[in-house]
Motif scaffolding. Structure first.
Motif, mmCIF file in Angstrom:
data_model
loop_
_atom_site.group_PDB
_atom_site.id
_atom_site.type_symbol
_atom_site.label_atom_id
_atom_site.label_comp_id
_atom_site.label_asym_id
_atom_site.label_seq_id
_atom_site.Cartn_x
_atom_site.Cartn_y
_atom_site.Cartn_z
ATOM 1 N N ARG A 116 43.574 38.061 76.057
ATOM 2 C CA ARG A 116 44.070 36.928 75.292
ATOM 3 C C ARG A 116 43.915 37.178 73.797
ATOM 4 N N ASP A 117 44.754 36.535 73.031
ATOM 5 C CA ASP A 117 44.781 36.745 71.592
ATOM 6 C C ASP A 117 43.742 35.854 70.915
ATOM 7 N N PHE A 118 42.729 36.457 70.343
ATOM 8 C CA PHE A 118 41.712 35.705 69.622
ATOM 9 C C PHE A 118 41.034 36.638 68.624
ATOM 10 N N ARG A 119 40.276 36.065 67.719
ATOM 11 C CA ARG A 119 39.547 36.850 66.724
ATOM 12 C C ARG A 119 38.051 36.605 66.890
ATOM 13 N N THR A 120 37.257 37.650 66.706
ATOM 14 C CA THR A 120 35.802 37.496 66.770
ATOM 15 C C THR A 120 35.180 37.830 65.421
ATOM 16 N N PHE A 121 34.110 37.140 65.107
ATOM 17 C CA PHE A 121 33.378 37.359 63.866
ATOM 18 C C PHE A 121 31.884 37.368 64.177
ATOM 19 N N PRO A 122 31.118 38.214 63.526
ATOM 20 C CA PRO A 122 29.682 38.271 63.819
ATOM 21 C C PRO A 122 28.919 37.007 63.417
ATOM 22 N N THR A 123 29.383 36.343 62.344
ATOM 23 C CA THR A 123 28.683 35.150 61.867
ATOM 24 C C THR A 123 29.678 34.076 61.446
ATOM 25 N N VAL A 124 29.184 32.861 61.285
ATOM 26 C CA VAL A 124 29.996 31.756 60.778
ATOM 27 C C VAL A 124 30.491 32.075 59.377
ATOM 28 N N LYS A 125 29.639 32.662 58.568
ATOM 29 C CA LYS A 125 30.008 33.012 57.193
ATOM 30 C C LYS A 125 31.203 33.961 57.166
ATOM 31 N N ASP A 126 31.222 34.935 58.080
ATOM 32 C CA ASP A 126 32.342 35.883 58.136
ATOM 33 C C ASP A 126 33.642 35.175 58.516
ATOM 34 N N ALA A 127 33.564 34.251 59.461
ATOM 35 C CA ALA A 127 34.750 33.503 59.876
ATOM 36 C C ALA A 127 35.277 32.652 58.727
ATOM 37 N N ALA A 128 34.367 31.993 58.009
ATOM 38 C CA ALA A 128 34.765 31.154 56.884
ATOM 39 C C ALA A 128 35.410 31.986 55.782
ATOM 40 N N GLU A 129 34.867 33.168 55.557
ATOM 41 C CA GLU A 129 35.426 34.052 54.530
ATOM 42 C C GLU A 129 36.846 34.465 54.900
ATOM 43 N N TRP A 130 37.091 34.742 56.170
ATOM 44 C CA TRP A 130 38.449 35.105 56.611
ATOM 45 C C TRP A 130 39.394 33.924 56.460
ATOM 46 N N LEU A 131 38.922 32.725 56.779
ATOM 47 C CA LEU A 131 39.748 31.523 56.682
ATOM 48 C C LEU A 131 40.108 31.168 55.247
ATOM 49 N N ARG A 132 39.336 31.657 54.318
ATOM 50 C CA ARG A 132 39.627 31.415 52.896
ATOM 51 C C ARG A 132 41.035 31.849 52.537
ATOM 52 N N HIS A 133 41.496 32.900 53.178
ATOM 53 C CA HIS A 133 42.780 33.499 52.818
ATOM 54 C C HIS A 133 43.916 33.055 53.742
ATOM 55 N N GLU A 134 43.638 32.066 54.600
ATOM 56 C CA GLU A 134 44.651 31.554 55.509
ATOM 57 C C GLU A 134 45.047 30.131 55.107
ATOM 58 N N GLU A 135 46.129 29.656 55.679
ATOM 59 C CA GLU A 135 46.589 28.294 55.424
ATOM 60 C C GLU A 135 46.607 27.510 56.731
ATOM 61 N N GLY A 136 46.464 26.206 56.619
ATOM 62 C CA GLY A 136 46.516 25.367 57.808
ATOM 63 C C GLY A 136 45.210 24.647 58.078
ATOM 64 N N LYS A 137 45.284 23.609 58.899
ATOM 65 C CA LYS A 137 44.116 22.815 59.267
ATOM 66 C C LYS A 137 43.191 23.601 60.193
ATOM 67 N N ILE A 138 41.894 23.267 60.141
ATOM 68 C CA ILE A 138 40.875 23.993 60.906
ATOM 69 C C ILE A 138 39.997 22.983 61.645
ATOM 70 N N LEU A 139 39.807 23.194 62.935
ATOM 71 C CA LEU A 139 38.870 22.375 63.712
ATOM 72 C C LEU A 139 37.604 23.197 63.924
ATOM 73 N N ILE A 140 36.507 22.747 63.343
ATOM 74 C CA ILE A 140 35.226 23.463 63.392
ATOM 75 C C ILE A 140 34.341 22.860 64.471
ATOM 76 N N THR A 141 33.923 23.688 65.431
ATOM 77 C CA THR A 141 33.056 23.203 66.512
ATOM 78 C C THR A 141 31.790 24.054 66.616
ATOM 79 N N THR A 142 31.359 24.628 65.489
ATOM 80 C CA THR A 142 30.187 25.506 65.490
ATOM 81 C C THR A 142 28.910 24.784 65.074
ATOM 82 N N GLY A 143 28.971 23.452 64.990
ATOM 83 C CA GLY A 143 27.773 22.697 64.645
ATOM 84 C C GLY A 143 27.593 22.521 63.153
ATOM 85 N N SER A 144 26.535 21.817 62.788
ATOM 86 C CA SER A 144 26.303 21.483 61.379
ATOM 87 C C SER A 144 25.298 22.399 60.684
ATOM 88 N N LYS A 145 24.598 23.217 61.458
ATOM 89 C CA LYS A 145 23.521 24.017 60.881
ATOM 90 C C LYS A 145 23.997 24.942 59.765
#
Length: 260
Positions: free
Chosen positions: A109-138
């Motif tokens: 299946r088509d998906f992306r993996t990131f080692p940390t939340v910070k890495d995922a957020a950094e990748w999303l910086r350069h994308e457009e569109g709404k984001i649903l975050i379900t990784t908690g508040s920590k």
């Protein structure tokens, strides 16, 4: 003593309540403690503990066994519990959540993996569109690097006052928050993705217990791109031998043999 705050921790407590032994259930937050009320031989406490706090608690409560049923991503808590148990020379058992089944379902299946939340957020910086975050508040602060995050990032997190205040302090408006206790069905995840118009769904691989398969299926149905935070590596030198790690079912069988 059970270090919980998870489904596994609560099920273990329910199992051990059938014995004559005293059980101390410890959750990191007040909300986690409220999910399993005190009853009979079960005592409940909450609050984050350092090694010294645990050692004092072991002594005061006359603890003979530690069951670590914390979340698989709670790496620091796990290290602290293991260290305290070793220093106190107390039997330690890690309840391992089975992530293999939920990981295998991603095959092909088509998906992306990131080692940390910070890495995922950094990748999303350069994308457009709404984001649903379900990784908690920590680690929610990591997402504030995303341009217009206050208008793009929908956050689903636990319904706790401390969580709400943290999100408000970071500037997340109420309309972008969904504070609920999971896990959630595929239909509810799908409805939330459609309601928010999210192009991306960010999730940790929390296994079947944490509702990860339902998130995957919902993302496919909604046409949202799935971003998965990989399980943290087990690099702790204090990590116990394999025989001291068990799944929930194995642990319940093992404990029933010990405590009749």
């Amino acid at each position: 003593m059970i270090f919980g705050g998870t489904t596994e921790g609560r099920e273990l407590a329910q199992c051990l309540m059938k014995t004559r032994h005293k059980i101390l259930y410890s959750a990191a937050t007040e909300y986690g403690a409220l999910l399993i009320p005190e009853s009979g031989n079960l005592k409940v406490r909450y609050g984050r503990m350092q090694v010294e706090d645990m050692l004092q608690c072991f002594k005061e409560e006359d603890i003979s066994m530690v069951l670590d049923a914390t979340h698989p991503y709670a790496v620091l808590a796990g290290k602290t519990i293991r260290k305290a148990a070793r220093l106190a020379d107390i039997r330690y058992l890690r309840i391992r959540r089975d992530l293999e089944a939920s990981t295998s379902m991603l095959s092909g299946r088509d998906f992306r993996t990131f080692p940390t939340v910070k890495d995922a957020a950094e990748w999303l910086r350069h994308e457009e569109g709404k984001i649903l975050i379900t990784t908690g508040s920590k680690e929610i602060e990591a997402y504030t690097c995303i341009p217009d995050y206050k208008e793009r990032c929908f956050v689903r997190a636990l319904p706790q006052e401390a969580v709400l205040q943290k999100l408000k302090a970071l500037g997340f408006p109420g309309k972008m928050l969904c504070l609920m206790q999971g896990p959630f069905s595929e239909d509810l995840n799908f409805a939330l993705l459609k309601q928010t118009g999210a192009r991306f769904l960010v999730s940790k691989n929390s296994g079947e217990t944490g509702g990860f398969p339902e998130k995957c299926e919902a993302a496919i149905r909604a046409g949202a791109e799935l971003l998965v935070i990989g399980a943290p590596p087990e690099t702790d030198p204090l990590k116990p031998p394999r025989e001291q790690e068990m799944t929930l079912i194995q642990a319940e069988t093992y404990l029933s043999q010990i405590y009749e």
